[in-house]
Structures are given as structure tokens and as C-alpha cells.
Write an enzyme that holds these catalytic residues in place. Structure first.
Site, PDB file in Angstrom:
ATOM      1  N   LYS A   1       0.601   4.012   6.894  1.00 15.51           N
ATOM      2  CA  LYS A   1      -0.041   5.014   5.292  1.00 15.51           C
ATOM      3  C   LYS A   1       0.827   6.579   5.713  1.00 15.51           C
ATOM      4  O   LYS A   1       1.490   6.640   6.614  1.00 15.51           O
ATOM      5  CB  LYS A   1      -1.683   4.810   5.953  1.00 15.51           C
ATOM      6  CG  LYS A   1      -2.345   3.951   5.643  1.00 15.51           C
ATOM      7  CD  LYS A   1      -2.248   3.310   4.486  1.00 15.51           C
ATOM      8  CE  LYS A   1      -2.730   1.986   4.360  1.00 15.51           C
ATOM      9  NZ  LYS A   1      -2.896   0.893   3.852  1.00 15.51           N
TER      10      LYS A   1
ATOM     11  N   SER B   1       0.691  -1.481   0.105  1.00 10.72           N
ATOM     12  CA  SER B   1      -0.323   0.018   0.086  1.00 10.72           C
ATOM     13  C   SER B   1       0.853   0.906  -0.127  1.00 10.72           C
ATOM     14  O   SER B   1       0.427   2.540  -0.346  1.00 10.72           O
ATOM     15  CB  SER B   1      -1.031  -0.398   1.136  1.00 10.72           C
ATOM     16  OG  SER B   1      -0.327  -0.170   2.343  1.00 10.72           O
TER      17      SER B   1
END
Length: 286
Positions: A107, A39
Site C-alpha cells: 500500500k 488495491s
């Protein structure tokens, strides 16, 4: 003093002393973390082993590694022994997944409390809560757009690792999650954006609750993030990735060029992004 230092040395040399020192370091200073998914590609890669600074945003309530059992009671009711400022816009952050706090995610913090986020296919917009004057003073004029009477910043973070996959239609995937009741963002029709003839809307919208954070993966079209499960409260914030102490790819080839590099160096040097581009893309949401 010498006697005290001698006892301290003897204690630290013992098995008990070693275990206690290691636990103190893990509890309050740094903790090892492994990137498990794609990700954050092309900034952080699967197989990156890195140390996370646990004091970047305060001191989280200590937990026993792997068991994730708290060893101290909550003193402030916010998951931290010592409270400090939370992540800034653009920071890469390690945090606990809001729906299972034994799972760690990493993230980029796209937006902070009371900011507004608009996502359309292959573009994401940020409206900082400080308003129009702040936007004009702090962002490139070429990135500032007006969406239905409000100023937004298109793709505010200029890190080379942030990218989209031309082979993936994330808008369609988000509609699937919307219909399944598993999407945090709300459908929105923005007249300033290209119309979508198939649906009655052409974008998705989210306003971040106060003191929370909207997290997105740099691998925009292969990231399970705040677009789907919502914002992250301060109590779930763990720390900031510091440096990579080891890295290998899916074939167990060591990435020598990444070892010993600070994460800030990796995300700001196109050389590392170019290395990452040579590896195959990761499919699916992570």
C-alpha cells in the site's frame, strides 16, 4: 588470496553454496513479490512481479520463504535485526498484515505516527503532526483546507495512479463495516464539509499512534487498508518495491512496457497510468 578466491568460487558453484547465497540475498537484500490484487491500481497492477528492497527501512528479521518461519531470534523486539528510519509519507511499502504476519500487503503510506487522517466520500485529508507552519511551508496552498479550526491537506499525494471510483460509495461501505465492528476509523461530524442528512456524521477520523503508519491503496474505493484494520507497526514493515521484473494481465498477456521498470518510474510517468486505465477495473475490497 588467489587460493581463497578459488575456494570461494568453488563453494559458490556448488549446490550448497548456491542455496546459501540465494537465501542470504532473500534474507537481507531483495525478495520477489507478486501483486495479487487491484488495491494499488493504477500504479501497481495485478500480475506485476517485482523485487522488494528489504534494506530500505532497516533489515527485517529473516524468515524462510513461503514457510514464513523466523530463522533468527528477535534481537530488538521490533521485527528487525537492524533498525532504521521507517517509511516516509507517500512511500509505497510492502508490509505484513497486522492480523496475520504470514500475509504480505503493499500500500501507500498515507500518514505517519501522530498524524491525523479524515476521510469523507471521494476525498481524504492529512494533518501532519508537525502542525500549521509545517503544512503552510511544505504543501501547495491550493490543497490546504481548514476543517473545524485545524489545517489539513486535501489529497497530499499527486501521483496519477491515486484515484476514486465514481461507481462506488465507499462512505456507505464504511458504515457497514462500522456497524459490524470492523472499522478502525471513528465517525466524525465536520462542519466544514458537506452535511450528510442520512447520518449524524459526514466523515471518518483516525489519529495514527506514535511510530505507526496509516496505509492506503491508490485504488481508494477498492482497497482493504488502514481505514478498516488500523495502522501498521514498524515490526511489520518489510521493505520498498524496487523494480518490476515481469508483468502479465489476467489473460496472461505480457505487459512488455512494464518489464524492467523501476516502481518510481511507473508511479511518476503518466504513460504507464494510461496503459493501466485500458484494463478493466477490479471490483471489491482488496
Amino acid at each position: 588470496m588467489k587460493k581463497f578466491l578459488g575456494k570461494l568460487y568453488d563453494f559458490s558453484s556448488s549446490w550448497t553454496g548456491t542455496v546459501i547465497i540465494v537465501l542470504l540475498v532473500i534474507f537481507f537484500v531483495v525478495q520477489a513479490f507478486v501483486i495479487p490484487s487491484g488495491s494499488m491500481k493504477n500504479t501497481l497492477l495485478i500480475g506485476d512481479h517485482l523485487f522488494v528492497k528489504k534494506f530500505s527501512y532497516g533489515i527485517p528479521t529473516p524468515r524462510i520463504p513461503w514457510l514464513e518461519v523466523k530463522v533468527m531470534p528477535e534481537l530488538n523486539g521490533n521485527g528487525h535485526l537492524i533498525t532504521a528510519d521507517g517509511p516516509k509519507r507517500g512511500d509505497i511499502v510492502v508490509f505484513r498484515y497486522p492480523y496475520d504476519d504470514k500475509i504480505h500487503y503493499v500500500k501507500r503510506n498515507f500518514a505517519i505516527g501522530e498524524d491525523e487522517v479524515v476521510f469523507s466520500e471521494k476525498q481524504t485529508f492529512l494533518r501532519p503532526h508537525e502542525g500549521d507552519e509545517y503544512i503552510r511551508a511544505n504543501y501547495d496552498q491550493n490543497d490546504i483546507v481548514e476543517l473545524d479550526g485545524k489545517l489539513f491537506v486535501k489529497e497530499p499525494y499527486k501521483f496519477s495512479g491515486v484515484h476514486y471510483d465514481e461507481n462506488v460509495n465507499m462512505f456507505e461501505q464504511m458504515i457497514y463495516y462500522l456497524n459490524a465492528g470492523k472499522l478502525a476509523m471513528k465517525p466524525l461530524r465536520v462542519s466544514s464539509l458537506a452535511p450528510n442528512d442520512k447520518y449524524g456524521f459526514n466523515a471518518f477520523y483516525f489519529k495514527v499512534p506514535k511510530d505507526e503508519y496509516f496505509m492506503m491503496g491508490d485504488n481508494r474505493d477498492h482497497s482493504n487498508d488502514s481505514r478498516f484494520w488500523g495502522s501498521v507497526r514498524y515490526e511489520h514493515i518489510v521493505g520498498k518495491p524496487w523494480f518490476i521484473y515481469f508483468s502479465w494481465d489476467s489473460d496472461y498477456r505480457i505487459r512488455w512496457e512494464r518489464i524492467g521498470r523501476f516502481v518510481d518510474t511507473v508511479q511518476n510517468d503518466d504513460k504507464f497510468i494510461n496503459f493501466a486505465l485500458k484494463e478493466n477495473e477490479v471490483d471489491g475490497l482488496h
